[in-house]
Structure formats: structure tokens, C-alpha cells
Design an enzyme around this catalytic site. Structure first.
Site, PDB file in Angstrom:
ATOM      1  N   ASN A  78       0.826  -1.219   0.000  1.00 30.85           N
ATOM      2  CA  ASN A  78       0.000   0.000   0.000  1.00 30.85           C
ATOM      3  C   ASN A  78       0.864   1.275   0.000  1.00 30.85           C
ATOM      4  O   ASN A  78       2.054   1.213  -0.250  1.00 30.85           O
ATOM      5  CB  ASN A  78      -1.000  -0.011   1.159  1.00 30.85           C
ATOM      6  CG  ASN A  78      -2.313   0.655   0.772  1.00 30.85           C
ATOM      7  OD1 ASN A  78      -2.359   1.853   0.535  1.00 30.85           O
ATOM      8  ND2 ASN A  78      -3.369  -0.122   0.682  1.00 30.85           N
ATOM      9  N   ARG A  79       0.234   2.409   0.283  1.00 31.02           N
ATOM     10  CA  ARG A  79       0.901   3.703   0.065  1.00 31.02           C
ATOM     11  C   ARG A  79       1.454   4.300   1.361  1.00 31.02           C
ATOM     12  O   ARG A  79       0.820   4.189   2.411  1.00 31.02           O
ATOM     13  CB  ARG A  79      -0.103   4.680  -0.555  1.00 31.02           C
ATOM     14  CG  ARG A  79      -0.515   4.257  -1.944  1.00 31.02           C
ATOM     15  CD  ARG A  79      -1.548   5.182  -2.561  1.00 31.02           C
ATOM     16  NE  ARG A  79      -1.727   4.846  -3.975  1.00 31.02           N
ATOM     17  CZ  ARG A  79      -2.506   3.853  -4.418  1.00 31.02           C
ATOM     18  NH1 ARG A  79      -3.202   3.127  -3.582  1.00 31.02           N
ATOM     19  NH2 ARG A  79      -2.583   3.597  -5.715  1.00 31.02           N
ATOM     20  N   HIS A 104       3.791   0.088  -2.598  1.00 30.84           N
ATOM     21  CA  HIS A 104       4.205  -1.314  -2.707  1.00 30.84           C
ATOM     22  C   HIS A 104       5.720  -1.531  -2.718  1.00 30.84           C
ATOM     23  O   HIS A 104       6.249  -2.336  -3.488  1.00 30.84           O
ATOM     24  CB  HIS A 104       3.599  -1.945  -3.967  1.00 30.84           C
ATOM     25  CG  HIS A 104       2.101  -2.097  -3.936  1.00 30.84           C
ATOM     26  ND1 HIS A 104       1.377  -2.179  -2.780  1.00 30.84           N
ATOM     27  CD2 HIS A 104       1.182  -2.192  -4.946  1.00 30.84           C
ATOM     28  CE1 HIS A 104       0.085  -2.319  -3.069  1.00 30.84           C
ATOM     29  NE2 HIS A 104      -0.065  -2.319  -4.367  1.00 30.84           N
ATOM     30  N   HIS A 175      -0.111  -9.883  -4.317  1.00 25.20           N
ATOM     31  CA  HIS A 175      -0.933  -9.091  -5.240  1.00 25.20           C
ATOM     32  C   HIS A 175      -1.573  -9.956  -6.336  1.00 25.20           C
ATOM     33  O   HIS A 175      -1.573  -9.572  -7.507  1.00 25.20           O
ATOM     34  CB  HIS A 175      -0.083  -7.977  -5.849  1.00 25.20           C
ATOM     35  CG  HIS A 175      -0.846  -6.716  -6.087  1.00 25.20           C
ATOM     36  ND1 HIS A 175      -1.857  -6.626  -7.016  1.00 25.20           N
ATOM     37  CD2 HIS A 175      -0.765  -5.516  -5.495  1.00 25.20           C
ATOM     38  CE1 HIS A 175      -2.337  -5.403  -6.993  1.00 25.20           C
ATOM     39  NE2 HIS A 175      -1.705  -4.701  -6.075  1.00 25.20           N
ATOM     40  N   TYR A 177      -4.478 -11.331  -8.594  1.00 28.57           N
ATOM     41  CA  TYR A 177      -5.761 -10.845  -9.122  1.00 28.57           C
ATOM     42  C   TYR A 177      -6.607 -12.068  -9.425  1.00 28.57           C
ATOM     43  O   TYR A 177      -6.212 -12.897 -10.252  1.00 28.57           O
ATOM     44  CB  TYR A 177      -5.542 -10.080 -10.425  1.00 28.57           C
ATOM     45  CG  TYR A 177      -4.943  -8.697 -10.299  1.00 28.57           C
ATOM     46  CD1 TYR A 177      -5.743  -7.562 -10.341  1.00 28.57           C
ATOM     47  CD2 TYR A 177      -3.568  -8.524 -10.179  1.00 28.57           C
ATOM     48  CE1 TYR A 177      -5.192  -6.288 -10.275  1.00 28.57           C
ATOM     49  CE2 TYR A 177      -3.014  -7.250 -10.101  1.00 28.57           C
ATOM     50  CZ  TYR A 177      -3.837  -6.138 -10.147  1.00 28.57           C
ATOM     51  OH  TYR A 177      -3.288  -4.885 -10.075  1.00 28.57           O
ATOM     52  N   GLN A 281      -7.190  -5.118   1.847  1.00 29.45           N
ATOM     53  CA  GLN A 281      -7.502  -4.159   0.794  1.00 29.45           C
ATOM     54  C   GLN A 281      -8.348  -4.882  -0.244  1.00 29.45           C
ATOM     55  O   GLN A 281      -7.915  -5.898  -0.794  1.00 29.45           O
ATOM     56  CB  GLN A 281      -6.202  -3.653   0.138  1.00 29.45           C
ATOM     57  CG  GLN A 281      -6.379  -2.624  -0.949  1.00 29.45           C
ATOM     58  CD  GLN A 281      -6.388  -1.191  -0.427  1.00 29.45           C
ATOM     59  OE1 GLN A 281      -6.205  -0.961   0.770  1.00 29.45           O
ATOM     60  NE2 GLN A 281      -6.611  -0.242  -1.304  1.00 29.45           N
ATOM     61  N   GLU A 309      -5.914  -8.072  -0.589  1.00 33.66           N
ATOM     62  CA  GLU A 309      -4.542  -7.992  -0.076  1.00 33.66           C
ATOM     63  C   GLU A 309      -4.589  -7.784   1.433  1.00 33.66           C
ATOM     64  O   GLU A 309      -5.008  -6.726   1.896  1.00 33.66           O
ATOM     65  CB  GLU A 309      -3.821  -6.814  -0.723  1.00 33.66           C
ATOM     66  CG  GLU A 309      -3.777  -6.856  -2.223  1.00 33.66           C
ATOM     67  CD  GLU A 309      -3.681  -5.453  -2.835  1.00 33.66           C
ATOM     68  OE1 GLU A 309      -2.662  -4.782  -2.650  1.00 33.66           O
ATOM     69  OE2 GLU A 309      -4.641  -5.017  -3.496  1.00 33.66           O
TER      70      GLU A 309
END
Ligand code: BGC
Length: 349
Positions: A78-79, A104, A175, A177, A281, A309
Site C-alpha cells: 500500500n501507500r 508497494h 498481489h 488478481y 484491501q 490484499e
């Protein structure tokens, strides 16, 4: 366990592709480049083994991989707003690889590294990475370790471990998908989703965390009863607008209990996520770059897959009200997340 050559990295080293198969036939393909999950085969309602994750066919695509498809993320998922943080009075500066944020782990995060893989048992693989003091701006020599195991109850269990010789940040995630309809599907909007959270963390227009958590009641973010991902994704709501859909951290109600569940009626495949992390997330793939080539000659489409996540709250290093991702020198940080697959709805009716 099978090991094949996956390709030669830009720096001349060889990357491998490992296949781990559980007793039920569930199979994961993992590359040591980025410790990335390349494929994950689980049975659908007709018993057909179905690959439920996005991936690429070639190593070169993993070396670029702008959306972090399948990769291990570190040191910090994340940020981090502004890309700086203080530890014991020292200011650390990280890459700003996402506008005004660090995202990340930086430009050469754990997703861009060749890990050292060791087979731990017929159905598990452990990957280790040495991240030196100052790597991407983070303090401390750190050893990170990720174990992937395919279990008898059709779960992919992921265990993260980290230890550093200096106080640092450690917040790893994966990560992947997911599209539970398999490789021919272009959308996850018909998937149903449940998230075991009363609160989610809001972001600003730069997708930096505000430090606030809001009650999801009466908002598009309430997934406490299973709901189609597409139901409220276009709602008239600032939080949806800032990220083009769902891309938010949920504060999990019961640590260790089910964090989230998803179901695809078309394939009959369900997935339950359990974790000892405090949050997850939910990202509906809003920024997936349309047209990017992926496995099997296909192309990426926005919202064709989603991520769950597990992680610390976003930008937690700046917000004392959030659980801290900081680890002490010599401390061994550990966490585990499981993605368990079912045929039929994962929740009780
Ligand atoms: C973030 C998204 C970001 C994406 C990058 C996700 O984990 O939540 O905001 O765009 O990673 O692929």
C-alpha cells in the site's frame, strides 16, 4: 514438485517456475522472480481444473509488470504518503513511485527481485530474499521469507516472515488478481463478495490515507451480506470516484476468522480468505491497464479481476491510531493468509 527454467533475467540470472500440487490436485505455479503466483488451478462445479488468477507467460513480462500481477509485495504494501517516515528521530526517504506516494515497496520492490527458492515439502515452496540496509530507502538489513503451501482442504496458505538488524517497516502482502470464472472471463462485476468488516479506511483524491475509518453502514462499502461487486461500483460517492471503484482497506472484525469470501455462480467456485492480519484491501482492478498482454494470448481489461490484499492499515506508519507496521531489530515478524477454494457458495445460506 516440478522445477523448470522460466527465463533469463535482464541481469543474466536464470529464473525458475515451480509447480506445487496438493493431494486433491489443486496446483499452484510460482516463479522465484517476484515470488509471484503465475497460475492457481482449482476445481469448478464440473470438476474441471480452472486457473483463477491473472498471470503472464514470460519472465520479461514479470520484470515489467506494472499492475504487480501475482507478486509478493514488500517491504511495505500500500501507500506511504509523501514517501517519508521517521523512526527514532531519523527521517527516511523512499521512492515516490505513485504520484505523491510511495507504493508497494518502491521501484525495485520485492516484486522486482529474484528470490531464493527452496522446496520445503512436496506441496510447499519457501522463498527467501535478502534486502540490504537502505534498500529502496528502508533502514536495516532484512531477510524476508514467503512460504506457499497447497493444503488438503484446497487452500493456498501464504506465510510471511521478516527479520531485520535495525528497526524498520515490514508489511508484506500478495498481489494476486482473482477471477473465479477462469481465464476466459473479462469481468468480475457479477462475482458476489462478502467482507467481514464494519469499517473501512478513507482516502483523499491522491489516494493517500486520511487516517480515518468510517462505518460502512448505508454506504456502497457494506459487504457484510454477500453482494455483487458490480452492484454499487458506480455509486455517486467521493470514495468511489477517487479510485474509480473499490480500492479500500477494510478493518477486519475478528482476527483469524474469515476476512472475506467471494463466489462466481458461472463456475460454481467460491473462495474464502482467512488471515491473522488486521485488515484487507479490496481492489476491484480499476487501474488495470486495458490491452496489456497476459497469459494465453489474452489482454487485460479494467475490472477483469480483483485483489484481496491482507495488510496493515494504509500509511499506518504516519497514523498512531493504526496498528504499527514497525518491527524492532531482531524481532521476527510473522503472518499468515489462506485462500481456500470451495465448489458452491462459501457462505451459509
Ligand atoms: C492498490 C491500487 C494500485 C494497485 C497497483 C493495489 O494494491 O490498492 O491502488 O493501483 O495496487 O496495481
Amino acid at each position: 514438485m516440478k522445477k523448470e527454467v522460466f527465463g533469463v533475467c535482464k541481469d543474466g540470472r536464470t529464473a525458475s517456475l515451480y509447480t506445487i500440487t496438493g493431494r486433491t490436485g489443486m496446483t499452484a505455479k510460482v516463479t522465484d522472480f517476484g515470488a509471484a503466483i503465475v497460475s492457481l488451478f482449482v476445481p469448478d462445479k464440473n470438476g474441471v481444473m480452472t486457473d483463477v488468477v491473472l498471470g503472464y507467460d514470460t519472465l520479461a513480462e514479470y520484470e515489467a509488470n506494472p499492475p504487480y500481477i501475482g507478486a509478493a509485495i514488500g517491504r511495505c504494501g500500500n501507500r506511504i504518503a509523501g514517501g517519508t517516515f521517521m523512526l527514532d528521530g531519523v527521517l527516511y526517504k523512499l521512492d515516490l513511485n505513485d504520484g505523491r506516494n510511495h507504493l508497494h515497496g518502491g521501484y525495485q520492490g520485492f516484486d522486482k527481485r529474484l528470490w531464493n527458492a527452496v522446496q520445503t515439502s512436496p506441496d510447499s515452496l519457501t522463498l527467501t530474499l535478502f534486502s540490504e540496509d537502505g534498500d529502496q530507502g528502508y533502514p536495516g538489513n532484512l531477510v524476508a521469507c514467503v512460504t506457499y503451501a497447497v493444503t488438503d482442504d484446497n487452500a493456498l496458505a501464504i506465510r510471511y516472515r521478516g527479520m531485520s538488524d535495525k528497526k524498520t517497516i515490514f508489511n508484506m502482502t500478495n498481489h494476486s488478481y482473482f477471477n473465479l470464472a477462469g481465464q476466459n472471463s473479462d469481468s468480475i462485476l457479477d462475482h458476489e463478495l462478502y467482507i467481514n468488516a464494519d469499517r473501512m479506511a478513507t482516502v483523499d483524491e491522491y489516494v493517500s490515507a486520511t487516517g480515518e475509518m468510517i462505518d460502512v453502514t448505508g454506504t456502497p462499502f457494506d459487504f457484510r451480506k454477500p453482494k455483487k461487486i458490480g452492484a454499487d461500483i458506480g455509486a455517486d460517492n467521493d470514495q468511489i470516484r477517487y479510485v474509480g471503484g473499490f480500492d479500500h482497506h477494510y478493518d477486519l472484525k475478528d482476527n483469524g476468522a474469515v476476512a472475506a469470501m467471494a463466489y462466481c455462480a458461472e463456475s460454481g467456485i467460491g473462495m474464502a480468505v482467512t488471515t491473522d492480519c488486521d485488515g484487507v484491501q479490496f481492489y476491484s482492478g480499476n487501474f488495470l491497464p486495458d490491452g496489456l498482454p497476459i497469459k494465453g494470448g489474452r489482454k487485460v481489461k479494467k475490472r477483469m479481476a480483483f485483489c484481496l490484499e491482507t495488510q496493515f492499515a494504509p500509511d499506518a506508519v504516519h497514523w498512531p491510531q493504526f496498528k504499527s507496521p514497525v518491527i524492532e531489530a531482531g524481532e521476527c515478524a510473522e503472518s499468515e493468509t489462506r485462500y481456500t477454494f470451495t465448489v458452491g457458495e462459501p457462505w451459509e445460506k
